[in-house]
Design a protein around this motif. Structure first.
Motif, PDB file in Angstrom:
ATOM      1  N   VAL A  68     -42.291 -31.235  -5.944  1.00 39.19           N
ATOM      2  CA  VAL A  68     -41.556 -30.540  -6.694  1.00 39.19           C
ATOM      3  C   VAL A  68     -40.476 -30.385  -5.973  1.00 39.19           C
ATOM      4  N   LEU A  69     -40.166 -31.607  -4.950  1.00 40.72           N
ATOM      5  CA  LEU A  69     -39.312 -31.513  -4.388  1.00 40.72           C
ATOM      6  C   LEU A  69     -38.430 -33.133  -4.982  1.00 40.72           C
ATOM      7  N   ALA A  70     -39.367 -34.393  -4.960  1.00 44.45           N
ATOM      8  CA  ALA A  70     -38.639 -34.720  -5.844  1.00 44.45           C
ATOM      9  C   ALA A  70     -37.703 -34.231  -7.073  1.00 44.45           C
ATOM     10  N   GLY A  71     -39.027 -33.688  -7.842  1.00 48.53           N
ATOM     11  CA  GLY A  71     -38.071 -33.131  -8.867  1.00 48.53           C
ATOM     12  C   GLY A  71     -37.026 -32.530  -9.085  1.00 48.53           C
ATOM     13  N   ILE A  72     -36.867 -31.871  -8.059  1.00 56.68           N
ATOM     14  CA  ILE A  72     -35.941 -30.815  -7.410  1.00 56.68           C
ATOM     15  C   ILE A  72     -34.967 -31.480  -7.046  1.00 56.68           C
ATOM     16  N   LEU A  73     -34.803 -33.004  -6.578  1.00 56.55           N
ATOM     17  CA  LEU A  73     -33.734 -33.812  -5.969  1.00 56.55           C
ATOM     18  C   LEU A  73     -33.638 -34.432  -7.045  1.00 56.55           C
ATOM     19  N   SER A  74     -33.909 -35.029  -8.019  1.00 54.45           N
ATOM     20  CA  SER A  74     -33.943 -35.265  -9.324  1.00 54.45           C
ATOM     21  C   SER A  74     -33.121 -34.654  -9.869  1.00 54.45           C
ATOM     22  N   SER A  75     -33.125 -33.470  -9.906  1.00 51.31           N
ATOM     23  CA  SER A  75     -32.235 -32.499 -11.303  1.00 51.31           C
ATOM     24  C   SER A  75     -31.238 -32.141 -10.415  1.00 51.31           C
ATOM     25  N   VAL A  76     -30.714 -32.456  -8.879  1.00 48.20           N
ATOM     26  CA  VAL A  76     -29.410 -31.969  -8.604  1.00 48.20           C
ATOM     27  C   VAL A  76     -28.790 -32.941  -8.924  1.00 48.20           C
ATOM     28  N   CYS A  77     -29.578 -34.468  -8.403  1.00 44.72           N
ATOM     29  CA  CYS A  77     -29.090 -35.710  -8.182  1.00 44.72           C
ATOM     30  C   CYS A  77     -28.160 -35.779 -10.177  1.00 44.72           C
ATOM     31  N   TYR A  78     -29.311 -35.761 -10.694  1.00 45.38           N
ATOM     32  CA  TYR A  78     -28.034 -35.694 -12.586  1.00 45.38           C
ATOM     33  C   TYR A  78     -28.238 -34.726 -12.607  1.00 45.38           C
ATOM     34  N   GLY A  79     -27.325 -33.371 -11.842  1.00 40.68           N
ATOM     35  CA  GLY A  79     -26.225 -32.665 -12.910  1.00 40.68           C
ATOM     36  C   GLY A  79     -27.421 -32.129 -13.762  1.00 40.68           C
ATOM     37  N   MET A  80     -29.156 -31.778 -13.544  1.00 40.95           N
ATOM     38  CA  MET A  80     -30.046 -31.217 -14.548  1.00 40.95           C
ATOM     39  C   MET A  80     -29.330 -29.515 -14.247  1.00 40.95           C
ATOM     40  N   PRO A  81     -29.575 -28.597 -15.019  1.00 35.82           N
ATOM     41  CA  PRO A  81     -29.132 -27.481 -15.164  1.00 35.82           C
ATOM     42  C   PRO A  81     -31.175 -27.105 -14.390  1.00 35.82           C
ATOM     43  N   ILE A  82     -31.356 -26.147 -13.827  1.00 36.03           N
ATOM     44  CA  ILE A  82     -32.393 -25.376 -12.636  1.00 36.03           C
ATOM     45  C   ILE A  82     -32.583 -24.304 -12.814  1.00 36.03           C
ATOM     46  N   PRO A  83     -33.247 -24.002 -14.115  1.00 38.56           N
ATOM     47  CA  PRO A  83     -34.020 -22.410 -14.133  1.00 38.56           C
ATOM     48  C   PRO A  83     -34.610 -21.837 -12.463  1.00 38.56           C
ATOM     49  N   LEU A  84     -34.279 -20.316 -12.664  1.00 33.04           N
ATOM     50  CA  LEU A  84     -34.500 -20.383 -11.013  1.00 33.04           C
ATOM     51  C   LEU A  84     -35.353 -18.651 -11.752  1.00 33.04           C
ATOM     52  N   ASN A  85     -36.623 -18.256 -11.273  1.00 34.24           N
ATOM     53  CA  ASN A  85     -37.014 -16.895 -11.008  1.00 34.24           C
ATOM     54  C   ASN A  85     -35.930 -15.918 -10.335  1.00 34.24           C
ATOM     55  N   GLN A  86     -37.003 -14.764  -9.705  1.00 35.17           N
ATOM     56  CA  GLN A  86     -35.911 -13.552  -9.204  1.00 35.17           C
ATOM     57  C   GLN A  86     -36.190 -13.597  -7.629  1.00 35.17           C
ATOM     58  N   TYR A  87     -37.104 -14.683  -7.498  1.00 37.97           N
ATOM     59  CA  TYR A  87     -37.480 -15.270  -5.835  1.00 37.97           C
ATOM     60  C   TYR A  87     -36.136 -16.480  -5.948  1.00 37.97           C
ATOM     61  N   ASN A  88     -35.615 -17.541  -6.431  1.00 39.19           N
ATOM     62  CA  ASN A  88     -34.965 -18.474  -6.336  1.00 39.19           C
ATOM     63  C   ASN A  88     -35.404 -19.592  -6.655  1.00 39.19           C
ATOM     64  N   SER A  89     -36.460 -19.776  -6.981  1.00 36.22           N
ATOM     65  CA  SER A  89     -37.496 -20.862  -6.786  1.00 36.22           C
ATOM     66  C   SER A  89     -37.754 -21.627  -8.690  1.00 36.22           C
ATOM     67  N   PRO A  90     -37.666 -22.559  -8.814  1.00 34.99           N
ATOM     68  CA  PRO A  90     -37.292 -22.902 -10.368  1.00 34.99           C
ATOM     69  C   PRO A  90     -39.145 -22.535 -11.274  1.00 34.99           C
ATOM     70  N   LEU A  91     -38.793 -22.102 -12.405  1.00 33.51           N
ATOM     71  CA  LEU A  91     -38.921 -22.054 -13.265  1.00 33.51           C
ATOM     72  C   LEU A  91     -40.776 -22.825 -13.387  1.00 33.51           C
ATOM     73  N   GLU A  92     -39.969 -24.393 -13.088  1.00 38.59           N
ATOM     74  CA  GLU A  92     -40.866 -25.561 -13.887  1.00 38.59           C
ATOM     75  C   GLU A  92     -42.207 -25.841 -12.858  1.00 38.59           C
ATOM     76  N   TRP A  93     -42.011 -24.837 -11.845  1.00 40.08           N
ATOM     77  CA  TRP A  93     -42.714 -24.899 -11.337  1.00 40.08           C
ATOM     78  C   TRP A  93     -44.366 -23.711 -10.891  1.00 40.08           C
TER      79      TRP A  93
END
Length: 312
Positions: free
Chosen positions: A166-191
């Motif tokens: 999960v951490l690796a995925g978020i670091l990748s998304s941030v570095c590549y400037g990809m959108p990160i959809p979040l739930n109501q608790y600011n956690s990525p929907l992907e996981w």
């Protein structure tokens, strides 16, 4: 130009750092190389002198050193009495260091449940809180309206610890400037948009209400053993530890460590019930329909499940 990370440990056990070091494919060194990330500071990986660390912080605060990603591990300690003096850095409350660093980071990542929601110390005298949530209530240490310099809220990656993929995925998304959809608790929907129950190898036992009253057998752990898999959202049965394990796979009930209100204030491994019926049912389930369905399912349970002949 390399992207930069500063990793700050607050009220933490260090488990999320151990999770970070458990990365396998890619491992942590490969990931940093692939994403062209420079770790400015990590308390377990950096071996520079205190004077270097102090100079680094001064450079970040002055704007001389850019900070792309701030990873915070552990809760922000505010006690006693709001002073923060239970957790200090060079004699000053570490919460002040948090407040200073977030103003310069383009992305802030709360690694683990304590950093996300306050975790184990949120009900105690240390007055622990998450960065932008206190349990299920938005606000936390930074306030509900906090945004980074790039317009992002704190990205919460709950788990005790947070899974390294999960951490690796978020670091990748941030570095590549990809959108990160979040739930109501600011956690990525992907996981965090799936119940831990989904992917549990004991699901068929749950469907037919073949339940275990104790540890050590193959049946479902929800009705008697306090399993919170049907109530908690997270990737625990999607992303396995060491590519093979989760709690339920080895016979331990899920304790709901990805939930905002973890840890619960009643015993683990025992399902609270009224007249044998669990007080808390799987998320979104209507009680009357659930009980009717479970009664019929138990009556229809195949012999291979009743005799625990189906492997998990």
């Amino acid at each position: 130009m390399s992207r930069t990370i500063y990793w700050l440990q607050c009220g933490a056990c260090g488990g999320d750092s151990m999770g970070l070091l458990s990365m396998e494919s890619p491992d942590i060194l490969e990931l940093l190389k692939l994403l062209d990330i420079e770790i400015l500071w990590h308390p377990s990986l950096s071996n520079a002198k205190a004077s270097f660390h102090r100079s680094l912080l001064e450079a970040i605060f002055s704007g001389e050193q850019s900070l792309d990603i701030l990873c915070v591990e552990g809760s922000v300690i505010r006690g006693p009495g709001g002073t923060g003096m239970y957790d200090t850095f060079e004699g000053k409350p570490k919460k002040d260091l948090v407040g200073g660093l977030v103003k310069h980071a383009k992305a802030v990542v709360a690694v683990g449940t304590c950093a996300s929601f306050g975790g184990i110390g949120s009900d105690g005298e240390i007055e622990a809180t998450g960065l932008q949530f206190l349990k299920r209530n938005k606000g936390g240490f930074l306030g509900a309206e906090f945004k980074t310099t790039s317009g992002l809220p704190v990205i919460n990656l709950p788990g005790c610890p947070c899974h390294y993929d999960v951490l690796a995925g978020i670091l990748s998304s941030v570095c590549y400037g990809m959108p990160i959809p979040l739930n109501q608790y600011n956690s990525p929907l992907e996981w965090y948009n799936m119940l831990i129950h989904q992917g549990c190898v004991r699901n068929e036992y749950h469907e037919y209400r073949v339940e275990e009253p104790d540890f050590g057998d193959k049946g479902c752990l929800f009705f008697h053993m306090g399993c919170r898999g049907p109530l908690s959202y997270g990737p625990c049965n999607k992303l396995l530890w060491n590519k093979r394990s989760s709690k339920t796979r080895i016979g331990v009930p899920c304790v709901g460590c990805t939930s905002p209100d973890f840890p619960q204030n009643y015993p683990f491994f025992k399902t609270r019930n009224i007249a044998g019926i669990p007080i808390e049912l799987p998320d979104g389930i209507d009680r009357a329909h659930y009980l009717a369905y479970k009664s019929m399912a138990a009556a229809a349970a195949p012999e291979r499940l009743k005799k625990r002949q189906t492997n998990i």
